[in-house]
Enzyme design. Sequence first.
Site, short mmCIF file in Angstrom:
data_model
loop_
_atom_site.label_atom_id
_atom_site.label_comp_id
_atom_site.label_asym_id
_atom_site.label_seq_id
_atom_site.Cartn_x
_atom_site.Cartn_y
_atom_site.Cartn_z
N ASN A 141 -4.19 -2.67 16.23
CA ASN A 141 -3.47 -3.25 15.22
C ASN A 141 -2.04 -3.10 15.39
O ASN A 141 -1.36 -1.99 14.91
CB ASN A 141 -3.84 -2.58 13.66
CG ASN A 141 -3.38 -3.48 12.53
OD1 ASN A 141 -2.46 -4.31 12.69
ND2 ASN A 141 -3.92 -3.32 11.38
N ARG A 166 -6.05 -7.07 16.18
CA ARG A 166 -5.69 -7.90 14.72
C ARG A 166 -4.63 -9.00 15.06
O ARG A 166 -3.61 -8.43 15.64
CB ARG A 166 -5.13 -7.01 13.69
CG ARG A 166 -4.68 -7.92 12.48
CD ARG A 166 -4.15 -6.89 11.63
NE ARG A 166 -3.75 -7.57 10.37
CZ ARG A 166 -2.59 -7.31 9.57
NH1 ARG A 166 -2.07 -6.35 9.94
NH2 ARG A 166 -2.16 -7.96 8.60
N HIS A 188 -4.79 -11.60 5.38
CA HIS A 188 -5.64 -10.63 4.84
C HIS A 188 -7.11 -11.09 4.70
O HIS A 188 -8.01 -10.45 4.20
CB HIS A 188 -5.34 -10.28 3.35
CG HIS A 188 -3.93 -9.42 3.25
ND1 HIS A 188 -3.29 -9.52 2.15
CD2 HIS A 188 -3.35 -8.63 3.86
CE1 HIS A 188 -2.03 -8.93 2.22
NE2 HIS A 188 -2.17 -8.39 3.38
N LEU A 227 -4.46 -5.07 -2.68
CA LEU A 227 -3.15 -4.58 -3.06
C LEU A 227 -2.88 -3.44 -2.10
O LEU A 227 -3.16 -2.21 -2.56
CB LEU A 227 -3.38 -4.14 -4.79
CG LEU A 227 -4.05 -5.23 -5.52
CD1 LEU A 227 -4.05 -4.44 -6.93
CD2 LEU A 227 -3.25 -6.35 -5.58
N ASN A 256 0.39 -2.60 0.77
CA ASN A 256 1.87 -2.63 0.92
C ASN A 256 2.17 -4.33 0.97
O ASN A 256 3.23 -4.68 0.32
CB ASN A 256 2.60 -2.07 2.16
CG ASN A 256 3.92 -1.98 1.97
OD1 ASN A 256 4.40 -1.77 1.01
ND2 ASN A 256 4.73 -1.91 3.27
N ARG A 303 8.18 -7.21 -0.62
CA ARG A 303 8.26 -8.72 -0.54
C ARG A 303 8.16 -9.38 -2.04
O ARG A 303 7.38 -8.82 -2.59
CB ARG A 303 7.16 -9.49 0.31
CG ARG A 303 7.41 -9.24 1.76
CD ARG A 303 6.05 -9.62 2.61
NE ARG A 303 5.35 -8.44 3.06
CZ ARG A 303 4.21 -8.39 3.42
NH1 ARG A 303 3.50 -9.67 3.68
NH2 ARG A 303 3.48 -7.54 4.06
N GLU A 322 -10.17 -2.81 7.69
CA GLU A 322 -9.83 -3.77 8.72
C GLU A 322 -10.15 -3.51 10.17
O GLU A 322 -10.71 -4.40 10.92
CB GLU A 322 -8.44 -4.14 8.52
CG GLU A 322 -8.25 -4.99 7.14
CD GLU A 322 -6.92 -4.97 7.15
OE1 GLU A 322 -5.93 -4.37 6.72
OE2 GLU A 322 -6.34 -6.40 7.15
P1 AMP Z 1 -1.96 0.02 2.47
O1 AMP Z 1 -0.86 -1.05 2.79
O2 AMP Z 1 -3.15 -0.59 1.69
O3 AMP Z 1 -1.93 1.23 2.94
O4 AMP Z 1 -1.46 0.55 0.78
C1 AMP Z 1 -0.22 1.11 0.55
C2 AMP Z 1 0.23 1.09 -0.70
O5 AMP Z 1 -0.82 1.85 -1.65
C3 AMP Z 1 1.53 1.95 -1.19
O6 AMP Z 1 2.20 1.29 -2.10
C4 AMP Z 1 0.79 3.08 -1.65
O7 AMP Z 1 1.81 3.78 -2.50
C5 AMP Z 1 -0.33 2.69 -2.43
N1 AMP Z 1 -0.87 3.95 -2.72
C6 AMP Z 1 -1.63 4.68 -2.02
N2 AMP Z 1 -2.51 5.62 -2.64
C7 AMP Z 1 -2.20 5.41 -3.89
C8 AMP Z 1 -2.28 6.00 -5.40
N3 AMP Z 1 -3.30 7.04 -5.28
N4 AMP Z 1 -1.98 5.30 -6.46
C9 AMP Z 1 -1.29 4.41 -6.44
N5 AMP Z 1 -0.75 3.79 -5.16
C10 AMP Z 1 -1.26 4.35 -4.13
#
Ligand code: AMP
Length: 601
Positions: free
Chosen positions: A7, A81, A170, A199, A201, A231, A379
């Site tokens: 990735n 990916r 996604h 949900l 980044n 974004r 993923e």
């Molecule tokens: P990802 O792109 O799937 O890795 O997700 C990243 C996002 O998940 C970031 O905004 C992190 O702050 C959020 N995140 C991870 N753990 C938590 C949590 N326990 N509570 C709230 N947001 C979280």
Amino acid sequence: MYILTVNCGSSSLKLDVIDTQTQQSVTELKAERLPEERDITLNGKTLTYSGELLFPYILTFCLEAVKKDLADKTISGIGHRVVHGGDKYYQPVLIDEQVAKTIEDLIDLAPLHNPANLSGIKAAQQVFPNLPNIAVFDTAFHQTLPSRAKHYAIDKEISKKYNIKRYGFHGTSHQYVAQKAADFLQQDIKNLRILSCHLGNGASICAIEFGRSIEVSLGMTTMEGLVMGTRSGDVDPGIVTFLQQKENWTYEQVETFLNKKSGLAGMSGFGNDMRDILQQAENGNEDARLAIQVFTHRLTKYIGAYAAVMSGVDVLLFTAGIGENSPEIRNRVCRGLEFLGIMLDDDKNKSAKLSDELDVANISDENSRVKILAIRTDEQLAIALEAQKIIEEKNKVNCIPKIPIAISARHIHLTRETVDVLFGKDYELTEYKPLSQPGQYAANETVNIVGKKNKIENVRILGPLRPKDQVEISKTDEFFLGVDAPIRESGHLDGTPGITLIGPKGTVILKEGVIIALRHIHMHPSDAELFGVKDHDIVSVEVDDEDRPLTFKNVVIRVSDKFKLEMHIDTDEGNAAEIKSGEEGVLMSCKQSVSLLAKNV
Ligand code: AMP
């Protein structure tokens, strides 16, 4: 099977070697803030890169590190990916020069992602020169979007010129978690209307109706829809021109603004990490509070809209960093959605802690009509499983036999009644030579056939006798005879023209029965199983001639336990393609049922 997944983002790299049987990672490498950062994490330990700070060099270093870590484990292939597959790819593909070129051609649509993905592919090909590389596209799952969801309401010429439409992203994650939801609920995905909220980044919501993506909030680029880490998601396009005018911004400046300086980061003013934003909001930071409100409001709005698009919803699922880990956000989103039958159980929601052991949690209230689930997305695993399928398919194809090709000259099949008239009562055809299909033979007997324009003498009769008279000719014969024969499958004679047959003892005027035979492959059921096809499937067959490789499309499969593997084309086709009986072809693709083809014909 061990699969390496790659990735490769514009400033980060994630490599995982996944054992597809246990579905666990055996080697994990992460590198962030590339190419400036020298520290790389391999299986939780830090490796330091000391070479030149150039992206391709660092990629090679990381791949070499994984290769070393593998020790005696052999990987079978590499899954990449790839963010944008455009219109072209609706499923993962084996990467060859053409695929790589297409990914490159799509750079305009994904200027940050596709070049990085290509760098990952090139580096992997260099470090593991003999392994198959498979591209798994983020856009592929959304190829099923109906036109009404795919198109923007803009000038059609411009849309066409630049392929401006909604592709969605996604997809690998949405598809994976939707299937996980169906498995968890022990239901067929084809019976479910699922709203999948990814949900992280990056964020998007996808409406999955009966297994197919029919709406997704990300569009042509990765900017539309929900509020994301950096974004903006949806904005009034008027803001773009307004800012260009007021700030005198170039398009790059506008793009940076909407892509990197907006979303949670832009609104909070201190970063894109939802954990920090939640913390600050609790401490009374108004900007953080507003950022959360806009984030959850936007999502709630989309849930309502997508529920309307599917005329209801059976499953609402939350996944990725925020979706998996934040009960607070899930709660805020679901609040007020009771009218849709969405009722969260507060305790279950708060206590759901997803882990390797618990990858799905049911957080819905007992009385909730809609099942609300928190699901761990993976993923890398999804990419590895897709790559595994392609590799297995490839291995299967490699051991699948080639198909002998036979040229079928003009010939006739006759009924008992017609033979009686042409050759005399109860006349028995005599065998001239056996044909390749068991029990079939070319007879010594021939007849003359007479069309509107000309006649052809001594046309061979094939035995044994059949329930319908059938005259199989080529296109050249058709013109010569003056008969308008359709291309048909053997035995499908309704509406076909007739012809006159002259035998030694009499003449028969056929009312119907003249066809140009559809290219076909005879095969035994055991061959059909091996090829993964069934009776009446339409396939393509490639003849890999070094000088003139060519593909025969629209070849119909005929399966019977009386058949032996052989493809039949007519004399014209053989001549045009310079193919002689005895050459071989390779089955390429299974396309559509013969009924569909019949419509086209
Ligand atoms: P990802 O792109 O799937 O890795 O997700 C990243 C996002 O998940 C970031 O905004 C992190 O702050 C959020 N995140 C991870 N753990 C938590 C949590 N326990 N509570 C709230 N947001 C979280």
